[in-house]
Design an enzyme around this catalytic site. Structure first.
Site, PDB file in Angstrom:
ATOM      1  N   ASN A  43      80.937  50.629  63.037  1.00 46.79           N
ATOM      2  CA  ASN A  43      79.739  49.629  63.393  1.00 46.79           C
ATOM      3  C   ASN A  43      78.795  49.307  62.159  1.00 46.79           C
ATOM      4  O   ASN A  43      77.699  49.942  62.596  1.00 46.79           O
ATOM      5  CB  ASN A  43      79.258  50.159  65.181  1.00 46.79           C
ATOM      6  CG  ASN A  43      78.265  49.406  65.456  1.00 46.79           C
ATOM      7  OD1 ASN A  43      77.937  48.204  64.956  1.00 46.79           O
ATOM      8  ND2 ASN A  43      78.275  48.510  66.594  1.00 46.79           N
ATOM      9  N   ASP A  82      75.280  57.189  70.827  1.00 44.11           N
ATOM     10  CA  ASP A  82      76.028  56.098  71.947  1.00 44.11           C
ATOM     11  C   ASP A  82      74.902  55.543  73.116  1.00 44.11           C
ATOM     12  O   ASP A  82      74.459  56.699  72.333  1.00 44.11           O
ATOM     13  CB  ASP A  82      76.986  57.022  72.699  1.00 44.11           C
ATOM     14  CG  ASP A  82      77.606  56.112  74.013  1.00 44.11           C
ATOM     15  OD1 ASP A  82      78.623  55.704  72.738  1.00 44.11           O
ATOM     16  OD2 ASP A  82      77.479  56.553  74.666  1.00 44.11           O
ATOM     17  N   TYR A  93      74.207  43.204  72.146  1.00 41.31           N
ATOM     18  CA  TYR A  93      73.711  41.815  73.098  1.00 41.31           C
ATOM     19  C   TYR A  93      72.037  41.086  72.426  1.00 41.31           C
ATOM     20  O   TYR A  93      71.221  41.110  73.688  1.00 41.31           O
ATOM     21  CB  TYR A  93      73.489  42.355  74.996  1.00 41.31           C
ATOM     22  CG  TYR A  93      74.455  43.369  75.494  1.00 41.31           C
ATOM     23  CD1 TYR A  93      75.173  42.525  76.409  1.00 41.31           C
ATOM     24  CD2 TYR A  93      74.846  44.459  74.742  1.00 41.31           C
ATOM     25  CE1 TYR A  93      76.501  42.850  76.751  1.00 41.31           C
ATOM     26  CE2 TYR A  93      76.421  44.776  75.695  1.00 41.31           C
ATOM     27  CZ  TYR A  93      76.927  44.043  76.361  1.00 41.31           C
ATOM     28  OH  TYR A  93      78.245  43.992  76.746  1.00 41.31           O
ATOM     29  N   ASP A  94      72.075  41.534  71.693  1.00 40.34           N
ATOM     30  CA  ASP A  94      70.352  41.025  70.882  1.00 40.34           C
ATOM     31  C   ASP A  94      70.304  39.931  71.193  1.00 40.34           C
ATOM     32  O   ASP A  94      68.662  39.711  71.623  1.00 40.34           O
ATOM     33  CB  ASP A  94      70.523  41.303  69.211  1.00 40.34           C
ATOM     34  CG  ASP A  94      70.148  43.195  69.408  1.00 40.34           C
ATOM     35  OD1 ASP A  94      70.077  43.775  69.912  1.00 40.34           O
ATOM     36  OD2 ASP A  94      70.287  42.842  67.856  1.00 40.34           O
ATOM     37  N   HIS A 108      65.522  51.444  71.339  1.00 40.51           N
ATOM     38  CA  HIS A 108      66.115  52.550  71.515  1.00 40.51           C
ATOM     39  C   HIS A 108      66.556  53.656  70.604  1.00 40.51           C
ATOM     40  O   HIS A 108      65.753  54.529  70.087  1.00 40.51           O
ATOM     41  CB  HIS A 108      66.687  52.488  72.582  1.00 40.51           C
ATOM     42  CG  HIS A 108      68.015  51.347  72.355  1.00 40.51           C
ATOM     43  ND1 HIS A 108      68.052  49.727  71.165  1.00 40.51           N
ATOM     44  CD2 HIS A 108      69.292  51.218  71.731  1.00 40.51           C
ATOM     45  CE1 HIS A 108      68.393  49.420  71.454  1.00 40.51           C
ATOM     46  NE2 HIS A 108      70.076  49.974  71.470  1.00 40.51           N
TER      47      HIS A 108
HETATM   48  P1  IMP Z   1      78.448  52.248  71.186  1.00 43.11           P
HETATM   49  O1  IMP Z   1      77.238  53.056  70.328  1.00 43.11           O
HETATM   50  O2  IMP Z   1      79.361  52.330  69.994  1.00 43.11           O
HETATM   51  O3  IMP Z   1      79.538  53.155  72.408  1.00 43.11           O
HETATM   52  O4  IMP Z   1      78.253  50.730  71.589  1.00 43.11           O
HETATM   53  C1  IMP Z   1      77.659  50.712  72.142  1.00 43.11           C
HETATM   54  C2  IMP Z   1      77.258  49.133  72.866  1.00 43.11           C
HETATM   55  O5  IMP Z   1      75.847  48.821  73.295  1.00 43.11           O
HETATM   56  C3  IMP Z   1      77.462  48.173  71.717  1.00 43.11           C
HETATM   57  O6  IMP Z   1      78.651  47.643  71.469  1.00 43.11           O
HETATM   58  C4  IMP Z   1      76.694  46.715  72.172  1.00 43.11           C
HETATM   59  O7  IMP Z   1      77.039  46.581  72.800  1.00 43.11           O
HETATM   60  C5  IMP Z   1      75.259  48.124  73.129  1.00 43.11           C
HETATM   61  N1  IMP Z   1      74.595  47.503  72.307  1.00 43.11           N
HETATM   62  C6  IMP Z   1      73.547  49.202  71.652  1.00 43.11           C
HETATM   63  N2  IMP Z   1      72.330  49.098  71.282  1.00 43.11           N
HETATM   64  C7  IMP Z   1      72.401  47.815  70.702  1.00 43.11           C
HETATM   65  C8  IMP Z   1      70.922  46.881  69.839  1.00 43.11           C
HETATM   66  O8  IMP Z   1      70.369  48.034  69.600  1.00 43.11           O
HETATM   67  N3  IMP Z   1      71.690  45.390  70.118  1.00 43.11           N
HETATM   68  C9  IMP Z   1      72.444  44.890  71.127  1.00 43.11           C
HETATM   69  N4  IMP Z   1      73.966  45.626  71.859  1.00 43.11           N
HETATM   70  C10 IMP Z   1      73.438  46.529  71.046  1.00 43.11           C
END
Ligand code: IMP
Length: 196
Positions: free
Chosen positions: A9, A70, A155-156, A181
């Protein structure tokens, strides 16, 4: 010291890279430097489980100290959804805009004072030999009714952190990287990494 970020990412690589940039002794690598790295299936029931799985498998593959994370968004009015399923909330190949649309639709009848939510981030640090540690950071806030701002990812544009009037996407990286976070988890992880 080399540290692999176990993520593809780009938004996360950028944020984590910026937050670690004052650590001169660290050379940051990511999965983009290891094209043959295995695809990790995020099937854990918790952020901690998924973070640990990513970090340990990539550390074993690369032979370097690895950081796996995660994260997700928990909305109180949705009983904690989308939670660990945040990335797949609107289906496997949906865009950020489609996930936001689904979230705003699910919350359309929820009054302003009940739109509380929080981002959570687990960060695991794993050694190639298999030892690992996990920490969790939380950022409280609320979900507004329409997207605002262009920075960040995910979702920012609809998340306003507690104590602010603007979304993460309006506040930009400088503020987000202090209060998010991920920033909180990374500060705890840095203690594990650099102070023993
Ligand atoms: P993962 O941690 O790659 O499984 O993805 C978690 C998902 O949560 C991301 O694709 C976003 O959709 C959301 N997410 C996690 N952290 C953030 C953030 O800092 N801003 C906005 N969306 C977030």
């Amino acid at each position: 010291m080399k540290l692999v970020l176990a993520t593809r990412n780009l938004g996360k690589v950028r944020e984590l890279g910026e937050m670690l940039s004052d650590q001169r002794k660290v050379e940051i690598l990511s999965l983009r430097d290891f094209s043959d790295a295995p695809q990790i299936v995020e099937d854990g029931e918790t952020y901690q489980e998924n973070a640990r799985k990513k970090a340990t498998q990539i550390a074993e593959h690369t032979g370097y100290l690895t950081l796996g994370d995660d994260s997700g968004l928990e909305v109180d009015a949705l009983n904690g959804a989308p939670g660990v399923h945040s990335a797949r909330y609107a289906g496997e190949n949906a865009s950020d805009a489609q996930r936001i649309e689904k979230l705003l639709d699910a919350l359309k009848d929820v009054p302003d004072d009940q739109r509380t939510a929080r981002f959570k981030c687990a960060i695991a640090i794993a050694e190639p030999e298999g030892q690992s540690k996990v920490v969790v950071g939380v950022c409280e806030g609320k979900i507004i009714r329409e997207s605002r701002g262009v920075h960040g990812f995910g979702y920012d544009p609809v998340f306003v952190p507690a104590g602010y009037d603007q979304t993460f996407a309006e506040l930009g990286d400088e503020v987000k990287n202090r209060i998010s976070h991920r920033a909180k988890a990374l500060r705890m992880a840095s203690k594990v990494l650099f102070n023993g």
